[in-house]
Motif scaffolding. Structure first.
Motif, PDB file in Angstrom:
ATOM      1  N   GLY B 126       0.799  -1.229   0.000  1.00  0.00           N
ATOM      2  CA  GLY B 126       0.000   0.000   0.000  1.00  0.00           C
ATOM      3  C   GLY B 126       0.826   1.270   0.000  1.00  0.00           C
ATOM      4  N   GLU B 127       0.147   2.390   0.223  1.00  0.00           N
ATOM      5  CA  GLU B 127       0.800   3.697   0.281  1.00  0.00           C
ATOM      6  C   GLU B 127       1.859   3.725   1.382  1.00  0.00           C
ATOM      7  N   PHE B 143      -5.881  13.767   9.445  1.00  0.00           N
ATOM      8  CA  PHE B 143      -5.962  14.045   8.006  1.00  0.00           C
ATOM      9  C   PHE B 143      -5.540  12.822   7.198  1.00  0.00           C
ATOM     10  N   LYS B 147      -8.074  10.388   4.921  1.00  0.00           N
ATOM     11  CA  LYS B 147      -8.039  10.455   3.453  1.00  0.00           C
ATOM     12  C   LYS B 147      -7.635   9.107   2.860  1.00  0.00           C
ATOM     13  N   GLU B 148      -6.776   8.351   3.537  1.00  0.00           N
ATOM     14  CA  GLU B 148      -6.404   7.031   3.021  1.00  0.00           C
ATOM     15  C   GLU B 148      -7.616   6.081   3.040  1.00  0.00           C
ATOM     16  N   LYS B 150     -10.745   6.957   2.990  1.00  0.00           N
ATOM     17  CA  LYS B 150     -11.707   7.437   1.975  1.00  0.00           C
ATOM     18  C   LYS B 150     -11.277   7.012   0.577  1.00  0.00           C
ATOM     19  N   LYS B 151      -9.949   6.949   0.367  1.00  0.00           N
ATOM     20  CA  LYS B 151      -9.438   6.557  -0.950  1.00  0.00           C
ATOM     21  C   LYS B 151      -9.523   5.039  -1.165  1.00  0.00           C
TER      22      LYS B 151
END
Lengths: 358, 195
Positions: B126-127, B143, B147-148, B150-151
């Protein structure tokens, strides 16, 4: 797709490299296929002429911030402007204290920021990760504008390290070529501005998407099948259902080591991008580590604006098991969609997509 | 679901409960913790201090969180104040006095390498994001995690690692739920608990 519709523009700011002190100077040499590498103590390096040995990092950072203060006054005065710093080794030249020590505080005070800048140190993918993080920060409304700074300097430390790995080339590096034998080190300081603010709305290029992925293979050796790079690019394209054939140009990492370049070829082949025009800028400015993703994105954006593909310097004969479509001479071509990629130590890979407004 | 692990100077905690404790003076505490966790991963002994800390702390967390078959879907955020400073100094010492620089030390002289080892150990694709911050309070957990998720990430591993002289610590939490002010409070509270 709906959530990603907010328009984020991207433009270049300062760009200090072995090719000169701004993007115009660099571009003038790029179109002549003139390398900025110079021979120094047995090695080819992308050094910035005006820096002296002592205090390299502080001097270069000061150049950059002075330029930024002058040109970005309006943006810096806005409350919703943030700053990201991308650096692999920061002030490694005087190692006895943390090379990142007080860097955030110094920049916060100097630029009069409300919050300290975010410092990314993710090896050679730092720059691409930094631009992607800026994009996410704007989308999530953490900031309206993010100034993304990349900076790394030449040092004995990094030179000794790459030398110990037998990763330094004795000549000017030859990305993707059959005779490639390693990297040239370089140094750079540069910034780009990503923004959703109305004052930046007229910029011609927009940031579209980006992602990262780990190879999960080895901390200092790229994976054989390019798994991480494949996934990072796949994710970047899939976020907005971009098809591989709509990428006009790949501005790749291309370090000129045997294994990195071959790994990239495997990944691009798996993505069905072997025929997409591709180049590396490493033979112009060397490998600028944490600044590479920023500087090389600037060069690629200039290529987009000029609709000119720049020759991948150092490439003569295919040295990959699956050939890529290397730019063998400068070429005029419409470039609407750009893919930028990077790979690095720790198994990291990252990619981003930029587009020219219609 | 949110789970925490923390190790520091001879102590290990799982979800805020003591898991392992040894004498503060015991310099071999990491080896003893490794034996207790018995992950059977000989590569551990080749790692630098940061990578060892992250490895042990993540193996401990795996008592609560299964990372198997998660592959692409787990994002990793790592933060540190000193980064790889001690390994940097060790590497610099390796080439003093005309000696040959050590490649095996050099490959650990980047703050993100410990995160790479974590990804390799658990096959996480992953990221990845590695930050330098002045203290854990500055980590952008709210944050970044939100956002991760949500992505499309199935979960996030947030790693804090810091080693300076004899003081060393690693704190990791895994979450597959969105964070809010309350969870941030709980994260800070769990990090600050020292038994």
């Amino acid at each position: 797709m709906g959530e990603l519709t907010k328009q984020i523009t991207i433009r270049s700011g300062a760009c200090i490299t072995a090719l000169g002190n701004n993007i115009s100077q660099a571009w003038a040499k790029l179109v002549k296929n003139e390398s900025g590498l110079s021979y120094d103590e047995g090695l080819w390096k992308g050094s910035i002429a005006s820096l002296n040995a002592a205090n390299r990092f502080d001097t270069l950072l000061d150049y950059l911030l002075t330029d930024l203060e002058k040109k970005e006054k309006a943006l810096l005065s806005l409350a919703k402007t943030g700053v990201i710093i991308s650096s692999a080794k920061a002030n490694i030249t005087k190692l006895s204290h943390n090379p990142f020590e007080k860097l955030a505080l110094y920049i916060k005070n100097r630029l009069l920021l409300l919050k300290p800048p975010t410092i990314i140190s993710n090896a050679c993918i730092s720059g691409v990760c930094a631009i992607n993080l800026a994009g996410d920060m704007i989308r999530e409304e953490e900031y309206e504008t993010v100034i993304v700074i990349g900076i790394d300097v030449l040092s004995e430390f990094v030179e000794k390290g790459f030398s110990s790995l037998h990763a330094l080339s004795k000549s000017q590096c030859k990305p993707y070529d059959s005779l490639r034998d390693g990297i040239n080190l370089g140094e750079a300081a540069a910034y780009v501005v990503l923004s959703g603010h109305k004052s930046e709305a007229n910029n011609p290029i927009v940031y579209v998407s980006g992602a990262s992925s780990n190879d999960s293979n080895h901390i200092s050796g790229p994976s054989k099948n390019g798994e991480g790079l494949y996934r990072a690019i796949r994710k970047s394209l899939d976020q907005l259902s971009i098809k591989h054939e709509s990428i006009d140009y790949i501005q790749a990492h291309g370090t000129a080591t045997i294994y990195n370049d071959e790994m990239e070829a495997q990944a691009f082949h798996r993505l069905r991008m072997s025929y997409t025009p591709i180049n590396s800028f490493k033979s112009y400015i060397g490998h600028t580590l944490g600044a590479a993703g920023i500087v090389e994105t600037q060069f690629a954006m200039k290529s987009m604006l000029e609709n000119t593909l720049i020759k991948s310097l150092g490439y003569t004969n295919n040295g990959l098991t699956i050939p890529l479509n290397l730019v063998s001479q400068n070429k005029k071509q419409e470039i609407n969609t750009l893919l930028k990629s990077a790979s690095g130590f720790g198994g990291g890979n990252a990619a981003l997509v930029l587009q020219k407004k219609k | 679901m949110i789970h925490f692990s923390k190790i520091s100077n001879g102590k290990a905690f799982l979800d805020g409960l003591i898991y392992f404790k040894t004498d503060v003076e015991n310099k071999n505490w990491k080896k003893e913790l490794y034996k207790k966790l018995s992950p059977n991963y000989p590569k551990f002994y080749k790692m630098d201090a940061n990578a060892k800390l992250v490895f042990l702390c993540s193996e401990l967390l795996k008592n609560k969180v299964s990372l198997e078959k998660s592959e692409a879907d787990i994002s990793i955020l790592m933060g540190s104040k000193s980064g790889s400073l001690e390994t940097d100094i060790e590497f610099q010492n390796s080439y003093q006095n005309g000696n040959l620089a050590s490649p095996s030390i050099f490959v650990y002289t980047l703050p993100n390498i410990a995160m790479g080892e974590l990804a390799i150990r658990n096959k996480l694709y992953g990221e990845n994001l590695s930050l330098i911050v002045d203290s854990i309070e500055e980590m952008p957990y709210l944050f970044w995690v939100n956002k991760e998720l949500k992505k499309g990430a199935k979960g996030c591993l947030c790693v804090w690692v810091e080693k300076k002289n004899e003081n060393e610590e690693c704190f990791i939490f895994f979450t597959n739920q969105l964070l809010d002010a309350e969870t941030i409070y709980k994260i800070n509270e769990t990090y600050n608990y020292n038994g």
